[in-house]
Motif scaffolding. Structure first.
Motif, PDB file in Angstrom:
ATOM      1  N   SER A 165      -5.001  -7.103 -10.748  1.00 59.46           N
ATOM      2  CA  SER A 165      -3.664  -7.617 -11.010  1.00 59.46           C
ATOM      3  C   SER A 165      -3.695  -9.090 -11.397  1.00 59.46           C
ATOM      4  O   SER A 165      -4.407  -9.890 -10.787  1.00 59.46           O
ATOM      5  N   ASP A 208      -5.321 -10.566  -6.639  1.00 60.05           N
ATOM      6  CA  ASP A 208      -6.031  -9.341  -6.271  1.00 60.05           C
ATOM      7  C   ASP A 208      -7.379  -9.731  -5.664  1.00 60.05           C
ATOM      8  O   ASP A 208      -7.549 -10.861  -5.205  1.00 60.05           O
ATOM      9  N   SER A 256      -1.329 -11.109 -10.917  1.00 60.31           N
ATOM     10  CA  SER A 256      -0.558 -11.872  -9.934  1.00 60.31           C
ATOM     11  C   SER A 256      -1.349 -12.155  -8.663  1.00 60.31           C
ATOM     12  O   SER A 256      -0.878 -12.852  -7.768  1.00 60.31           O
TER      13      SER A 256
END
Length: 218
Positions: free
Chosen positions: A124, A128, A126
């Motif tokens: 991801s 991870d 955003s």
């Protein structure tokens, strides 16, 4: 005194010659590449900082769920001491695109590229993680990261375990602008650093020699 000094020097040489164990480090991650790269797939880099080759048979990766066996590592049998290799999410059909995107027609000889695939392992943008496990399901390397910057990889040449945040910069730790001019990173270019125990042994030996020299001068 001369014999003592020579003995210490010999001991240091012997300590330095003791091979350290293999150590795998996640040295670079591109969690944005599936949607912001011509490659169309996320990837990460593994580096062997040890003194012996590592057999990758049965190894796997997972993202932040950190479950062994989810996404097998394929296409690379072993990593030599000091070698850095790339693993791309998806099939080996992506490997040629990766090479042309980053290196154009000047791909480095011997650069190994493998692949991984499994349910839900897409990294991801955003935030991870990348977790790597050996054939026995034991964790071998793990890094986590926050929101990524499209086109710029996470640089973990320092070999940190856990949270990483440093971004690649041209000219730092081998990072360069990709051949297509859209990405910055250092795939395959990270030089493995000696393990901490190797440093410790060398410093201890140097300390002994220094003490002997000071005693001799006194």
């Amino acid at each position: 005194m001369k014999k003592t000094l020579l003995g210490l020097i010999a001991a240091l040489a012997a300590v330095s010659a003791v091979p350290s164990h293999a150590a795998i480090v996640i040295t670079e991650v591109a969690p944005w590449a599936s949607g912001n790269s011509a490659v169309g797939a996320d990837w990460f880099e593994l580096t062997n900082t040890g003194a012996v080759a590592v057999n990758l048979g049965g190894w796997s990766m997972d993202d932040s769920s950190a479950t062994a066996g989810v996404a097998p590592l394929t296409g690379i049998a072993s990593i030599a001491a000091g070698e850095s290799v790339i693993f791309i999410e998806g099939s080996s059909s992506l490997n040629a695109t990766f090479l042309s995107t980053w290196f154009g027609s000047n791909a480095p000889a011997g650069l190994q590229i493998g692949n991984y695939a499994g349910s839900g392992v897409g990294l991801s943008t955003s935030g991870d993680a990348v977790n790597v496990f050996n054939a026995g399901g034991v964790s071998q390397a793990s890094v986590s990261f926050g929101a990524s910057t499209a086109g710029v990889t996470f640089d973990n040449a320092a070999g940190l375990s856990g949270s990483i945040s440093q971004l690649s910069a041209v000219g730092v730790n081998g990072a360069f602008l990709s051949a297509d001019g859209n990405e910055i990173g250092s795939p395959g270019a990270i030089a493995a650093v000696p393990e901490a125990d190797t440093y410790a042994m060398m410093l201890a030996g140097l300390g002994l020699i220094g003490a002997a020299l000071r005693k001799r001068q006194a």
